[in-house]
Design a protein around this motif. Sequence first.
Motif, PDB file in Angstrom:
ATOM      1  N   GLY A  54      29.670 -14.613   5.409  1.00 16.34           N
ATOM      2  CA  GLY A  54      28.000 -15.229   5.723  1.00 16.34           C
ATOM      3  C   GLY A  54      27.677 -15.380   6.217  1.00 16.34           C
ATOM      4  N   ARG A  55      26.837 -16.261   7.066  1.00 16.99           N
ATOM      5  CA  ARG A  55      25.861 -16.028   8.242  1.00 16.99           C
ATOM      6  C   ARG A  55      27.224 -16.944   8.966  1.00 16.99           C
ATOM      7  NH1 ARG A  55      21.961 -13.656   8.271  1.00 16.99           N
ATOM      8  NH2 ARG A  55      20.988 -13.727  10.048  1.00 16.99           N
ATOM      9  N   VAL A  56      27.131 -16.562  10.532  1.00 14.89           N
ATOM     10  CA  VAL A  56      27.877 -17.061  11.708  1.00 14.89           C
ATOM     11  C   VAL A  56      26.763 -16.415  12.699  1.00 14.89           C
ATOM     12  CG1 VAL A  56      29.915 -16.958  10.546  1.00 14.89           C
ATOM     13  CG2 VAL A  56      28.713 -14.863  12.360  1.00 14.89           C
ATOM     14  N   PRO A  57      27.185 -17.651  14.617  1.00 18.57           N
ATOM     15  CA  PRO A  57      26.557 -17.889  15.945  1.00 18.57           C
ATOM     16  C   PRO A  57      26.459 -16.547  16.337  1.00 18.57           C
ATOM     17  CG  PRO A  57      27.467 -20.427  14.629  1.00 18.57           C
ATOM     18  CD  PRO A  57      28.244 -18.861  13.756  1.00 18.57           C
ATOM     19  N   MET A  58      25.209 -16.578  16.970  1.00 13.81           N
ATOM     20  CA  MET A  58      25.947 -15.509  17.727  1.00 13.81           C
ATOM     21  C   MET A  58      26.805 -15.808  18.812  1.00 13.81           C
ATOM     22  SD  MET A  58      25.649 -11.899  18.764  1.00 13.81           S
ATOM     23  CE  MET A  58      23.894 -11.413  18.133  1.00 13.81           C
ATOM     24  N   PRO A  59      27.147 -15.323  19.184  1.00 17.18           N
ATOM     25  CA  PRO A  59      28.773 -15.481  20.530  1.00 17.18           C
ATOM     26  C   PRO A  59      27.464 -15.277  21.834  1.00 17.18           C
ATOM     27  CG  PRO A  59      29.284 -13.641  19.335  1.00 17.18           C
ATOM     28  CD  PRO A  59      28.442 -13.922  18.737  1.00 17.18           C
ATOM     29  N   GLU A  60      27.890 -16.174  23.061  1.00 15.25           N
ATOM     30  CA  GLU A  60      26.961 -15.121  24.498  1.00 15.25           C
ATOM     31  C   GLU A  60      27.799 -14.719  24.439  1.00 15.25           C
ATOM     32  OE1 GLU A  60      26.181 -17.784  28.584  1.00 15.25           O
ATOM     33  OE2 GLU A  60      27.419 -18.583  26.959  1.00 15.25           O
ATOM     34  N   PRO A  61      26.951 -12.975  25.464  1.00 15.22           N
ATOM     35  CA  PRO A  61      28.236 -12.484  25.737  1.00 15.22           C
ATOM     36  C   PRO A  61      28.631 -12.400  27.358  1.00 15.22           C
ATOM     37  CG  PRO A  61      26.097 -11.602  24.919  1.00 15.22           C
ATOM     38  CD  PRO A  61      25.610 -12.817  25.102  1.00 15.22           C
ATOM     39  N   ALA A  62      29.762 -11.953  27.342  1.00 15.45           N
ATOM     40  CA  ALA A  62      30.318 -12.237  29.028  1.00 15.45           C
ATOM     41  C   ALA A  62      29.380 -11.052  29.528  1.00 15.45           C
ATOM     42  CB  ALA A  62      31.010 -11.583  28.699  1.00 15.45           C
ATOM     43  N   PRO A  63      29.294 -11.188  30.778  1.00  9.08           N
ATOM     44  CA  PRO A  63      28.735 -10.259  32.121  1.00  9.08           C
ATOM     45  C   PRO A  63      29.275  -8.739  31.836  1.00  9.08           C
ATOM     46  CG  PRO A  63      29.372 -12.165  32.873  1.00  9.08           C
ATOM     47  CD  PRO A  63      29.637 -12.142  31.513  1.00  9.08           C
ATOM     48  N   ASP A  64      30.725  -8.652  31.332  1.00  8.13           N
ATOM     49  CA  ASP A  64      31.296  -6.937  31.247  1.00  8.13           C
ATOM     50  C   ASP A  64      30.934  -6.546  29.185  1.00  8.13           C
ATOM     51  OD1 ASP A  64      33.001  -8.575  29.956  1.00  8.13           O
ATOM     52  OD2 ASP A  64      34.966  -7.900  30.613  1.00  8.13           O
ATOM     53  N   GLU A  65      30.393  -7.182  28.534  1.00  5.14           N
ATOM     54  CA  GLU A  65      30.326  -7.701  27.627  1.00  5.14           C
ATOM     55  C   GLU A  65      29.505  -6.378  27.066  1.00  5.14           C
ATOM     56  OE1 GLU A  65      33.845  -9.780  25.637  1.00  5.14           O
ATOM     57  OE2 GLU A  65      31.464 -10.876  25.521  1.00  5.14           O
ATOM     58  N   VAL A  66      29.465  -5.473  25.867  1.00  6.53           N
ATOM     59  CA  VAL A  66      27.944  -5.365  25.009  1.00  6.53           C
ATOM     60  C   VAL A  66      27.660  -5.955  24.189  1.00  6.53           C
ATOM     61  CG1 VAL A  66      27.895  -3.238  26.681  1.00  6.53           C
ATOM     62  CG2 VAL A  66      28.711  -2.961  24.036  1.00  6.53           C
ATOM     63  N   VAL A  67      26.540  -5.810  22.814  1.00  9.05           N
ATOM     64  CA  VAL A  67      26.161  -6.681  21.394  1.00  9.05           C
ATOM     65  C   VAL A  67      26.147  -5.239  20.442  1.00  9.05           C
ATOM     66  CG1 VAL A  67      24.703  -7.871  19.973  1.00  9.05           C
ATOM     67  CG2 VAL A  67      25.011  -8.364  22.345  1.00  9.05           C
ATOM     68  N   VAL A  68      27.022  -5.273  20.133  1.00 16.32           N
ATOM     69  CA  VAL A  68      26.416  -3.735  19.312  1.00 16.32           C
ATOM     70  C   VAL A  68      25.285  -4.172  17.777  1.00 16.32           C
ATOM     71  CG1 VAL A  68      27.496  -1.334  18.238  1.00 16.32           C
ATOM     72  CG2 VAL A  68      28.287  -2.495  19.754  1.00 16.32           C
ATOM     73  N   ALA A  69      24.782  -3.857  17.477  1.00 18.68           N
ATOM     74  CA  ALA A  69      24.051  -3.758  16.072  1.00 18.68           C
ATOM     75  C   ALA A  69      25.174  -2.706  15.390  1.00 18.68           C
ATOM     76  CB  ALA A  69      22.955  -3.800  16.122  1.00 18.68           C
ATOM     77  N   VAL A  70      25.681  -3.610  13.915  1.00 15.75           N
ATOM     78  CA  VAL A  70      26.940  -2.304  13.660  1.00 15.75           C
ATOM     79  C   VAL A  70      25.793  -1.758  12.286  1.00 15.75           C
ATOM     80  CG1 VAL A  70      28.824  -2.550  12.376  1.00 15.75           C
ATOM     81  CG2 VAL A  70      28.534  -4.183  14.152  1.00 15.75           C
ATOM     82  N   MET A  71      25.714   0.055  11.796  1.00 16.31           N
ATOM     83  CA  MET A  71      25.202  -0.107  10.977  1.00 16.31           C
ATOM     84  C   MET A  71      26.521   0.540   9.833  1.00 16.31           C
ATOM     85  SD  MET A  71      22.112   0.269  11.990  1.00 16.31           S
ATOM     86  CE  MET A  71      22.176   0.407  13.000  1.00 16.31           C
ATOM     87  N   ALA A  72      27.507  -0.073  10.944  1.00 17.54           N
ATOM     88  CA  ALA A  72      29.403   0.134   9.446  1.00 17.54           C
ATOM     89  C   ALA A  72      30.418   0.368   9.948  1.00 17.54           C
ATOM     90  CB  ALA A  72      28.605   1.977   8.868  1.00 17.54           C
ATOM     91  N   SER A  73      30.689   0.012   9.252  1.00 18.26           N
ATOM     92  CA  SER A  73      32.770  -0.304   9.371  1.00 18.26           C
ATOM     93  C   SER A  73      33.463   0.334   8.455  1.00 18.26           C
ATOM     94  CB  SER A  73      32.413  -2.072   9.853  1.00 18.26           C
ATOM     95  OG  SER A  73      33.857  -2.255  10.109  1.00 18.26           O
ATOM     96  N   SER A  74      34.800  -0.410   8.686  1.00 24.59           N
ATOM     97  CA  SER A  74      36.073   0.488   8.169  1.00 24.59           C
ATOM     98  C   SER A  74      36.992  -0.377   7.559  1.00 24.59           C
ATOM     99  CB  SER A  74      36.600   1.609   7.856  1.00 24.59           C
ATOM    100  OG  SER A  74      36.911   1.399   9.598  1.00 24.59           O
ATOM    101  N   ILE A  75      37.630  -0.745   6.445  1.00 21.27           N
ATOM    102  CA  ILE A  75      38.829  -1.800   6.326  1.00 21.27           C
ATOM    103  C   ILE A  75      40.001  -1.047   7.139  1.00 21.27           C
ATOM    104  CG2 ILE A  75      40.127  -2.670   4.614  1.00 21.27           C
ATOM    105  CD1 ILE A  75      37.475  -3.514   4.571  1.00 21.27           C
ATOM    106  N   ASN A  76      40.585  -1.683   8.064  1.00 22.21           N
ATOM    107  CA  ASN A  76      41.957  -1.372   8.296  1.00 22.21           C
ATOM    108  C   ASN A  76      42.787  -2.738   7.404  1.00 22.21           C
ATOM    109  OD1 ASN A  76      41.745   1.092  10.312  1.00 22.21           O
ATOM    110  ND2 ASN A  76      39.658  -1.003  10.448  1.00 22.21           N
ATOM    111  N   TYR A  77      44.668  -1.821   7.402  1.00 20.70           N
ATOM    112  CA  TYR A  77      45.459  -3.095   6.967  1.00 20.70           C
ATOM    113  C   TYR A  77      45.455  -4.526   7.825  1.00 20.70           C
ATOM    114  CZ  TYR A  77      48.509  -3.978   3.181  1.00 20.70           C
ATOM    115  OH  TYR A  77      49.774  -4.333   2.624  1.00 20.70           O
ATOM    116  N   ASN A  78      45.072  -3.783   8.978  1.00 22.65           N
ATOM    117  CA  ASN A  78      45.423  -5.000   9.405  1.00 22.65           C
ATOM    118  C   ASN A  78      44.069  -6.506   9.298  1.00 22.65           C
ATOM    119  OD1 ASN A  78      43.073  -4.736  11.033  1.00 22.65           O
ATOM    120  ND2 ASN A  78      43.214  -4.160  12.748  1.00 22.65           N
ATOM    121  N   THR A  79      43.105  -5.892   8.410  1.00 21.88           N
ATOM    122  CA  THR A  79      42.225  -6.944   8.173  1.00 21.88           C
ATOM    123  C   THR A  79      42.560  -7.245   6.750  1.00 21.88           C
ATOM    124  OG1 THR A  79      39.899  -6.225   9.153  1.00 21.88           O
ATOM    125  CG2 THR A  79      40.134  -7.454   6.524  1.00 21.88           C
TER     126      THR A  79
END
Length: 453
Positions: A54-79
Amino acid sequence: MDLLAQAALNGAPPEELESLPLPGDFLAAHLRASDAESLIGAADKDVRRTIHVGRVPMPEPAPDEVVVAVMASSINYNTVWSAMFEPISTFSTLRRYARQGRYAARHDLPYQVVGSDAAGVVVRAGAGVRHWRPGDHVVVSPAYVDDQDPGSHADGMMGEHLRAWGYETNFGGLAHYTVVRASQLVAKPPHLTWEEAASITLCAGTAYRMLVSDHGARIRQGDVVLVWGATGGLGAFGVQLVRNGGGIAVGVVSSDAKARILREQGCDVVIDRRDIGMGDNADSGTDAAELGRRLGRIIRAEIGEDPRVVFDYVGRATFGTSVHVVRRGGIVVTCGSSTGYQHTYDNRYLWMNLKRVIGSHIANLQEQGECIRLFNQGGLVPVLSSVFPLEQVAEAARLVQENRHVGKVGVRCLAPCDGMGVTDPVARERIGVDRITAWRRYAMAPAMTGTGQ
C-alpha cells in the motif's frame, strides 16, 4: 506512476529529474506494528498474513542520503524473518535506532518498508552527497554503515551502529522509492536488466566476504569447499566464487531436482543430503559426528581429501556436521542460519584439530565493489529464477519461506516488465545471454521442498 518515476524510467536528464517534485507518498511492501503479535502460537507463520502492499509517506532525506526510484528488488530471508516477527519484532530494532535522534527518529513508525536489495535510478541527492547525482543507475548495498563510528573506518562491518538496511532500518527496497545513504551505492552493471541487477548485492556480496575477502575464508586455488544449500541465493553464488577462484565446489542439496540443477551449473561434486541420512527437514536427529563421517566418506571418495572450508548459512541443522567434516586446520564460515540460530557441536573436533569458525555479515563497500566488478567482467552471473510484480510480493516471500524456490526470487517495482535497464548490450552478448539468464528456466520447478537448502 507519478511524473518523477516516469521520467526516471524514461532516462530523463539530471536537470529534469531535479525539477520534478518528490511524490508525497508511494507504493511499498510493508509490515505493520499492529500485526506483531498476530502470529504468536500459529502453527504456520504464513508471511502472506503480515506483508501488506500500500501507499506510505515519503520520508525526508538526510543530507548524506539519496532517493532512488526502485526499478526492481528481490526477496531475501531477512524479509521472511521480519514478516514472521522472529526471532524478535524488527519494530523493537527501529525503536532503538530512533533513540539516536535527528534523522534516525524517522525510522520509528507504525509500519516498516522492508527489502534489502534494489536497483534503480537516483532521483535526489542530498547536499552532502559528492559522488552521485540524479540519473545515475545504481544497485544498493544492504550495509547501512555509520561513517562517524570509529570501528567503521577499519572495516565498515565492524562499526557498533552497523545495520542491515530494510531489515534493521525502515524505507527498504521493496517499494517504488527508497531512501538510502550514499555510502550504500554501487554503479549498476550496465549489461544486466533491472531485475537481474537487483538480485545480486545482498547474496553475492555476502558470499564474497565469506569466501574471498581477507575478512572471510580467503579461498585458494585447489581448496575443497563444502557449500550447504548450494542452489539457494547464497549457496549458488558461493559455488560460482569457489570455481572462479580455482577451488573445488562440493554442493549439498535436498532433492533430485536441485541436484540436477547444480550439475547443470557445473558444480564439481553434488551430494543429496538424504544420502547421508538428513531428512526433508534437514534435521534428522542423527549425531552430527556420524553425519560428518558419512559426508566425509563421500567427499573423500570423490576428491581424495576433506574440505578446507565449509560455507554454512543453514545453521542449526548443519553446523555440528560442518565443524566435524572440515579438515584439520580448516574453516567453517557462517552467516544467517535459516534453520535456527542455536547451534550445537562437539568442541573436541574444533579445538583438538585447530579448526576455526568465522562469523560473517553482509559486505563492506569495498568488498561489494569488488564483487560487482566480477559481474561486470562476466566472472559472476545472476541466479535469478523468477520475478513477481510488487503487488504479489507476499506470494514471492511465501515461496522463499517454504523453500519452493532456487536461486533468487526477484520483484519488479517501477519497471513495467522484465528485460529493461540494459545499457550495454554488447557486454551482455559478450558475456552470454544464455549464461546470464540460465536460472530462469528453473522458476518454481517441482519437487523443490527442503527447509533452508
